[in-house]
Design a protein around this motif. Structure first.
Motif: not given
Lengths: 327, 327
Positions: B205-213, B280-287, B79-80, B141-147
């Motif tokens: 990474t999740l907070r900044e780039h993920a749409s769901a997790a 997606a590329p930024a997500l993979a790079l940040a991870a 949930k970041a 969390a500063t942004r809760f990454v929901s499902r």
């Protein structure tokens, strides 16, 4: 030579307290504060009920659910924290049924509604052992009322009546004294054992006037000893001022030794609190306005010993044990 | 005619979800938000471990403690949310010893230090049943990454490697395939079963780039189905892109049917997440910069069906069951 096994208090104080972080109060309080910095006071607490330990396997599931929530709400009330919600962990034994789950959830829903404390999440799992219910409850406080603020000269108060639940447990077990009580008396004591009354109406009263507070879950005598120890003080209680219900008085009149059980037995879920001499009248008045009886039972004194309980002749009572312990 | 008993998912969806309050996401997420109003995002989660169900009675107590904390931290990571602390409920069986308590606390202390997640409080009780450990963990969390944020066209990613823990459980059980593995392979799989790695380095990474997790705790296939259902979408996964460790590859080479177990078995505690094509590329790079491998395994599609898994020939795989269930 084998080492004696830790008591419940030793296990907490010697094994787990060294792990306690900021906001945990050395694991010596009813609840903790999330370490958020600043004035934001999010209070967290947890309490578990195990079938066969905290309730009888054939107790109505809805009542068990209500009790599981209420014992946690009682901790929040004691810290002057207004409920925000709770998490539920349910370990289900092999023989659980859909009807059981429906009744349990119905009781839980009623409790959540009644106390404005919604279910936020949880975990369900199987267990080969007994039904085990663990709840973590969250609240918001503008002033966290700890156990450690009592000062010599403070007055000691307790809400409601003491000992009903411990005697109600005797009723549930079918002890001999219970057979001699009237039907209404038995029902009252049993109900007080099964369904504690979290003293949430006292939140504002405690926040504004109390120097220290806790909920009475393991017996008045032992819990008062804990509060006074956390505050670095001692105390004196007049046993005759400890508030007893008519039902408890009836039982004690039949068997005077039940008075000791009333004062040292668990499951009261009443609020034990202290207030300075100056604040005490306002505390009592505010509690009355909130609809909760608050009886003044004693005074905080200088010292490090457990509190002394005096009978009507002024003699010190010695309880064989101060409070309930799981092991 | 007797009613079929609820599955774990039905119990949650039909019996407990109606009780869910604001911030509970209908009990369909890994964790919940305290209903505080405004932008303050306090994330709460709980997970329990029962001896004989989630771990073996003779597992080292320190490892059990670490796992109990880590499975909760995994939910926070998904949930970041950065850990703030935890509450521990411990139901102790009749035969617990001081040595057990010391080892358990030592492992717990190590986990708390390693992940900067202090013990805040708890409850200890006796149980006639198996050791039961329930932890409630809190994060910010500063942004809760929901499902529920996955959208058609998003890429699907998973961290680390999948299936090691499910195969490690087979090793712990002494299954036939395990006897044919090398010593190092067995040790790797067993370690991954016993000691999950919460992916806290992925929080930013999740907070900044993920749409769901979410975290993968009940099997990749079933957990992906849950995430996609919560998002109102479907998906397509190329089985050949699901990341496997060398140890898992060795086991699957010996017994090809173990691939299905790897993809549907539980206890991975890896992060499953989605990101738009643009992100997606930024997500993979940040991870990668955070030191956690994140493999792209598929794509989110329009639809309401469970995700389809394709083998290297492009055929759809049918798993006999998608994920682990306790009952």
């Amino acid at each position: 030579m084998s080492e004696r096994r830790f008591s419940e208090d030793e296990l907490i104080a010697e094994i787990f307290a060294p792990l306690a972080g900021d906001g945990a109060f050395g694991l010596r309080d009813d609840a903790a504060l999330l370490p958020l910095g600043g004035a934001r006071e999010i209070v967290v607490t947890t309490d578990a009920l195990v079938s066969g330990v905290h309730f009888f396997p054939d107790d109505p599931p809805g009542l068990v659910a209500k009790k599981a929530l209420r014992v946690n709400l009682s901790d929040l009330a004691a810290k002057a924290a207004a409920p925000l919600g709770f998490l539920l962990t349910l370990a289900l034994p092999p023989d659980w049924t859909n009807d059981w789950a429906r009744s349990f959830a119905a009781g839980l829903a009623e409790g959540a509604r009644e106390f404005a404390c919604p279910l936020l999440g949880g975990d369900t799992t199987a267990t080969p052992g007994p039904l085990t219910i663990s709840i973590a409850a969250f609240g918001r406080a503008t002033r966290f009322v700890s156990r450690s603020g009592a000062r010599p000269g403070d007055r000691i108060f307790v809400s409601g009546t003491i000992g009903d639940a411990a005697l109600g447990l005797g009723v549930a077990r079918g002890e001999a004294f219970a057979e001699r009580l009237g039907e209404g008396t038995r029902a009252h004591l049993l109900d007080r054992y099964r369904l504690p009354q979290p003293r949430l109406p006292l939140i504002a009263t405690l926040r504004e006037h109390a120097s220290a507070a806790m909920d009475v879950s393991d017996g008045l005598a032992g819990d008062l000893a804990k509060l006074l120890r956390a505050s670095g003080v001692s105390g004196l209680v007049e046993l005759g001022r400890v508030p007893l219900s008519a039902a408890a008085r009836e039982a004690i009149a039949l068997e005077p030794e039940l008075l000791s059980r009333a004062v040292t037995g668990g499951d009261d879920y009443e609020i034990l609190c202290c207030a300075s001499v100056d604040a005490a009248p306002a505390l009592a008045l505010a509690a009355g306005k909130a609809g909760v009886a608050l009886a003044e039972i004693g005074v905080v004194t200088v010292g490090a010993e457990p509190p002394q309980f005096l009978d009507s002749s002024g003699s010190i009572i010695n309880f064989s044990r101060l409070s309930f312990s799981h092991f």
